[in-house]
Scaffold this active site. Structure first.
Site, PDB file in Angstrom:
ATOM      1  N   GLU A   1       0.830  -1.203   0.000  1.00 54.90           N
ATOM      2  CA  GLU A   1       0.000   0.000   0.000  1.00 54.90           C
ATOM      3  C   GLU A   1       0.870   1.261   0.000  1.00 54.90           C
ATOM      4  OE1 GLU A   1      -3.671  -0.066  -0.861  1.00 54.90           O
ATOM      5  OE2 GLU A   1      -3.246  -1.589   0.628  1.00 54.90           O
ATOM      6  N   THR A   2       0.433   2.231  -0.783  1.00 53.03           N
ATOM      7  CA  THR A   2       0.997   3.575  -0.759  1.00 53.03           C
ATOM      8  C   THR A   2      -0.140   4.545  -0.473  1.00 53.03           C
ATOM      9  OG1 THR A   2       2.799   3.067  -2.296  1.00 53.03           O
ATOM     10  CG2 THR A   2       2.141   5.369  -2.119  1.00 53.03           C
TER      11      THR A   2
END
Length: 265
Positions: free
Chosen positions: A44-45
């Site tokens: 995840e970013t």
């Protein structure tokens, strides 16, 4: 663009779940954010942008697609803001306009998430075969998250699972992932779990907070308690505490900043 790497749901570097936190100075379109998340390659970013005072918009991207809600990237984003500002509380607003209220609590960060129900479901045998599961205790589905929940008997069996991810992704369509869980065999924890999501992200998520929107309620009912300690038995491992309170779940965890730099746009 100021960018940080943070290990979430741990107090040790190189444990827990790494997330990238990006603070863009200008508006980025969805394609650009997706390209950045794919380039970084973490499960995840997060992209956060101040709206006013302590209120921020937040968007989450896996290497493959945008995800409405992510626990470990919310924790990572909170860690950055608490470390770089004088704030003691934060309100995030996600792409679905869900408000996530965050506050400091001693050396931990306390996150308020919504609670979602699960429903009974039947699963194709080929999905269970791909996971390497021969017997189940219960099988449920979270419509809000599009995630299947499978409870099995043994925490040791859970730790030993070695899914065939090619077979797994071909065994079902229109889901985001499969969560496998078991009651804990360790007195320090109430339940263990692992999360596999090759449909929407990586093969296995190291530590997953967002699934507590339904997993905490599931175990709270089964164990007849509202405060729980969870252990994710992935390769990196991770821990968190949760508390069920009516239609909210509180997730408490720690995080460690491991990199600070700039992404060149």
């Amino acid at each position: 663009m100021k960018t940080y790497f943070v290990d979430s749901f741990t107090n040790e570097k190189f444990k827990g779940n790494p997330a990238a936190v990006c603070l863009p100075d200008t508006e980025l379109d969805t394609e650009s954010m997706q390209n950045i998340a794919t380039e970084i390659g973490f499960s995840e970013t997060a992209f956060i942008k101040q709206i006013k005072d302590n209120t921020y918009s937040i968007r989450f991207f896996s290497p493959k697609t945008e995800i409405p809600l992510c626990g470990h990237a919310t924790l990572a984003s909170s860690k950055i803001l608490f470390s770089t500002t004088a704030l003691n509380s934060i309100k995030f607003i996600n792409c679905d306009n869900v408000e996530l209220n965050i506050e400091k609590e001693a050396n931990k960060i306390k996150m308020q998430f919504p609670v979602y129900d699960t429903e009974e479901t039947e699963l194709p045998q080929k999905l269970l075969d791909a996971l390497g599961i021969s017997e189940t205790v219960e099988k449920r589905y979270s419509p809000n998250n599009k995630i299947i929940l499978v409870e099995i008997e043994s925490a040791q069996e859970l730790a030993n699972l070695k899914p065939d991810f090619t077979a797994l992704i071909n065994s079902h369509t229109e889901i985001n992932g499969v969560l496998v869980t078991a009651v804990s065999d360790n007195e320090n924890f109430d339940f263990h779990y692992r999360y596999f999501w090759p449909w929407a992200g990586t093969n296995e998520d190291p530590v997953t907070g967002g699934i507590q929107t339904f997993l905490t309620k599931y175990w709270a009912i089964k164990l007849n308690k509202t405060k729980l300690n969870a252990y994710q038995s992935s390769l990196r491992t991770g821990t968190m505490s949760t508390e069920l309170s009516k239609d909210k779940v509180y997730i408490l965890g720690e995080a460690v900043i491991v990199l600070e730099g700039e992404f060149i746009l």
